[in-house]
Design a protein around this motif. Structure first.
Motif, PDB file in Angstrom:
ATOM      1  N   LEU A  25       0.792  -1.236   0.000  1.00  0.00           N
ATOM      2  CA  LEU A  25       0.000   0.000   0.000  1.00  0.00           C
ATOM      3  C   LEU A  25       0.829   1.293   0.000  1.00  0.00           C
ATOM      4  CD1 LEU A  25      -2.927  -1.139   2.317  1.00  0.00           C
ATOM      5  CD2 LEU A  25      -2.856  -1.036  -0.189  1.00  0.00           C
ATOM      6  N   PRO A  26       1.970   1.382   0.695  1.00  0.00           N
ATOM      7  CA  PRO A  26       2.754   2.628   0.618  1.00  0.00           C
ATOM      8  C   PRO A  26       3.198   2.982  -0.801  1.00  0.00           C
ATOM      9  CG  PRO A  26       3.461   1.337   2.494  1.00  0.00           C
ATOM     10  CD  PRO A  26       2.516   0.468   1.699  1.00  0.00           C
ATOM     11  N   GLN A  27       3.497   1.975  -1.615  1.00  0.00           N
ATOM     12  CA  GLN A  27       3.880   2.259  -3.010  1.00  0.00           C
ATOM     13  C   GLN A  27       2.717   2.866  -3.782  1.00  0.00           C
ATOM     14  OE1 GLN A  27       7.060   1.820  -4.563  1.00  0.00           O
ATOM     15  NE2 GLN A  27       5.976   3.211  -5.909  1.00  0.00           N
ATOM     16  N   VAL A  28       1.536   2.352  -3.557  1.00  0.00           N
ATOM     17  CA  VAL A  28       0.350   2.892  -4.224  1.00  0.00           C
ATOM     18  C   VAL A  28       0.138   4.335  -3.787  1.00  0.00           C
ATOM     19  CG1 VAL A  28      -2.151   2.665  -4.511  1.00  0.00           C
ATOM     20  CG2 VAL A  28      -0.722   0.619  -4.429  1.00  0.00           C
ATOM     21  N   TYR A  29       0.247   4.593  -2.487  1.00  0.00           N
ATOM     22  CA  TYR A  29       0.042   5.946  -1.965  1.00  0.00           C
ATOM     23  C   TYR A  29       1.102   6.906  -2.512  1.00  0.00           C
ATOM     24  CZ  TYR A  29      -0.494   9.831   1.266  1.00  0.00           C
ATOM     25  OH  TYR A  29      -0.674  11.084   1.794  1.00  0.00           O
ATOM     26  N   LYS A  30       2.365   6.490  -2.490  1.00  0.00           N
ATOM     27  CA  LYS A  30       3.448   7.342  -2.983  1.00  0.00           C
ATOM     28  C   LYS A  30       3.263   7.660  -4.464  1.00  0.00           C
ATOM     29  CE  LYS A  30       8.418   7.633  -3.559  1.00  0.00           C
ATOM     30  NZ  LYS A  30       9.704   6.967  -3.430  1.00  0.00           N
ATOM     31  N   THR A  31       2.900   6.668  -5.246  1.00  0.00           N
ATOM     32  CA  THR A  31       2.692   6.882  -6.677  1.00  0.00           C
ATOM     33  C   THR A  31       1.520   7.822  -6.909  1.00  0.00           C
ATOM     34  OG1 THR A  31       3.561   4.672  -7.117  1.00  0.00           O
ATOM     35  CG2 THR A  31       2.316   5.731  -8.887  1.00  0.00           C
ATOM     36  N   TRP A  32       0.476   7.666  -6.137  1.00  0.00           N
ATOM     37  CA  TRP A  32      -0.698   8.545  -6.258  1.00  0.00           C
ATOM     38  C   TRP A  32      -0.329   9.995  -5.926  1.00  0.00           C
ATOM     39  CZ3 TRP A  32      -3.973  10.248  -1.879  1.00  0.00           C
ATOM     40  CH2 TRP A  32      -5.089  10.982  -2.312  1.00  0.00           C
ATOM     41  N   LYS A  33       0.437  10.188  -4.858  1.00  0.00           N
ATOM     42  CA  LYS A  33       0.793  11.547  -4.439  1.00  0.00           C
ATOM     43  C   LYS A  33       1.798  12.196  -5.385  1.00  0.00           C
ATOM     44  CE  LYS A  33      -0.644  13.311  -1.034  1.00  0.00           C
ATOM     45  NZ  LYS A  33      -1.776  14.211  -0.945  1.00  0.00           N
ATOM     46  N   THR A  34       2.825  11.466  -5.799  1.00  0.00           N
ATOM     47  CA  THR A  34       3.890  12.058  -6.613  1.00  0.00           C
ATOM     48  C   THR A  34       3.611  11.985  -8.110  1.00  0.00           C
ATOM     49  OG1 THR A  34       5.146   9.994  -6.802  1.00  0.00           O
ATOM     50  CG2 THR A  34       5.613  11.415  -4.884  1.00  0.00           C
ATOM     51  N   LYS A  35       2.771  11.055  -8.503  1.00  0.00           N
ATOM     52  CA  LYS A  35       2.486  10.793  -9.919  1.00  0.00           C
ATOM     53  C   LYS A  35       3.749  10.400 -10.692  1.00  0.00           C
ATOM     54  CE  LYS A  35      -1.575  13.750  -9.871  1.00  0.00           C
ATOM     55  NZ  LYS A  35      -1.806  13.521  -8.470  1.00  0.00           N
ATOM     56  N   ASP A  36       4.756   9.935  -9.958  1.00  0.00           N
ATOM     57  CA  ASP A  36       6.006   9.486 -10.570  1.00  0.00           C
ATOM     58  C   ASP A  36       5.940   7.972 -10.764  1.00  0.00           C
ATOM     59  OD1 ASP A  36       8.564   8.980 -11.439  1.00  0.00           O
ATOM     60  OD2 ASP A  36       9.514   9.406  -9.507  1.00  0.00           O
ATOM     61  N   VAL A  37       5.841   7.561 -12.004  1.00  0.00           N
ATOM     62  CA  VAL A  37       5.751   6.135 -12.332  1.00  0.00           C
ATOM     63  C   VAL A  37       6.983   5.650 -13.088  1.00  0.00           C
ATOM     64  CG1 VAL A  37       3.229   6.088 -12.333  1.00  0.00           C
ATOM     65  CG2 VAL A  37       4.451   6.634 -14.453  1.00  0.00           C
ATOM     66  N   SER A  38       8.011   6.479 -13.129  1.00  0.00           N
ATOM     67  CA  SER A  38       9.187   6.155 -13.932  1.00  0.00           C
ATOM     68  C   SER A  38       9.883   4.869 -13.470  1.00  0.00           C
ATOM     69  CB  SER A  38      10.175   7.316 -13.928  1.00  0.00           C
ATOM     70  OG  SER A  38      10.594   7.606 -12.600  1.00  0.00           O
ATOM     71  N   PHE A  79      -4.115  -2.839  -9.566  1.00  0.00           N
ATOM     72  CA  PHE A  79      -4.874  -2.188 -10.630  1.00  0.00           C
ATOM     73  C   PHE A  79      -4.640  -0.677 -10.587  1.00  0.00           C
ATOM     74  CE2 PHE A  79      -8.598  -0.001 -12.280  1.00  0.00           C
ATOM     75  CZ  PHE A  79      -8.662  -0.530 -13.558  1.00  0.00           C
ATOM     76  N   LEU A  80      -4.628  -0.109  -9.388  1.00  0.00           N
ATOM     77  CA  LEU A  80      -4.352   1.325  -9.270  1.00  0.00           C
ATOM     78  C   LEU A  80      -2.965   1.670  -9.811  1.00  0.00           C
ATOM     79  CD1 LEU A  80      -5.872   2.264  -5.800  1.00  0.00           C
ATOM     80  CD2 LEU A  80      -6.562   3.134  -8.042  1.00  0.00           C
ATOM     81  N   LEU A  81      -1.962   0.856  -9.483  1.00  0.00           N
ATOM     82  CA  LEU A  81      -0.622   1.118 -10.007  1.00  0.00           C
ATOM     83  C   LEU A  81      -0.592   0.995 -11.521  1.00  0.00           C
ATOM     84  CD1 LEU A  81       1.801  -0.534  -7.442  1.00  0.00           C
ATOM     85  CD2 LEU A  81       1.391   1.894  -7.848  1.00  0.00           C
ATOM     86  N   LEU A  82      -1.287   0.026 -12.078  1.00  0.00           N
ATOM     87  CA  LEU A  82      -1.388  -0.092 -13.542  1.00  0.00           C
ATOM     88  C   LEU A  82      -2.034   1.151 -14.137  1.00  0.00           C
ATOM     89  CD1 LEU A  82      -2.514  -3.772 -14.162  1.00  0.00           C
ATOM     90  CD2 LEU A  82      -0.609  -2.609 -15.277  1.00  0.00           C
ATOM     91  N   TYR A  83      -3.125   1.586 -13.523  1.00  0.00           N
ATOM     92  CA  TYR A  83      -3.822   2.783 -13.980  1.00  0.00           C
ATOM     93  C   TYR A  83      -2.894   3.998 -13.925  1.00  0.00           C
ATOM     94  CZ  TYR A  83      -6.978   6.780 -13.845  1.00  0.00           C
ATOM     95  OH  TYR A  83      -7.585   7.983 -14.084  1.00  0.00           O
ATOM     96  N   PHE A  84      -2.194   4.160 -12.798  1.00  0.00           N
ATOM     97  CA  PHE A  84      -1.271   5.291 -12.656  1.00  0.00           C
ATOM     98  C   PHE A  84      -0.152   5.217 -13.690  1.00  0.00           C
ATOM     99  CE2 PHE A  84      -2.292   5.449  -7.836  1.00  0.00           C
ATOM    100  CZ  PHE A  84      -3.430   6.177  -8.073  1.00  0.00           C
TER     101      PHE A  84
END
Length: 92
Positions: A25-38, A79-84
């Motif tokens: 879950l922290p990875q999902v939250y961090k990706t959501w907040k930063t929008k950094d998917v690199s 799924f959220l990480l895929l979407y992001f």
């Protein structure tokens, strides 16, 4: 008719489910907040997502509450990480 067999083995599974699912879950939250998917690999996310779907089906067939709960939550998270990755990956 007993649907789930809750014994010490299933309690171990539930403990493992809480730990491994919450670790994601922290990875999902961090990706959501930063929008950094690199740093996220799309092929890895797709393979992981499909694997978790199979684990969920397996858990349902085995009537394992721990597998059903953990994999349901992990499916939503992955799924959220895929979407992001798809949404924010185009910006980079």
């Amino acid at each position: 008719m007993q649907v789930f067999n809750i014994d010490y083995i299933e309690i171990i599974g539930l403990t493992a489910a809480v730990l491994t699912t919450s670790a994601f879950l922290p990875q999902v939250y961090k990706t959501w907040k930063t929008k950094d998917v690199s740093a996220l690999s799309l092929p890895m996310l797709l393979i992981f997502f499909i694997g978790i779907v199979f684990w969920l089906v397996y858990g349902i067939l085995e009537k394992s509450l721990s597998m059903i709960l953990a994999n349901t939550i992990t499916i939503m998270s992955s799924f959220l990480l895929l979407y992001f990755k798809i949404k924010y990956g185009k910006r980079q």
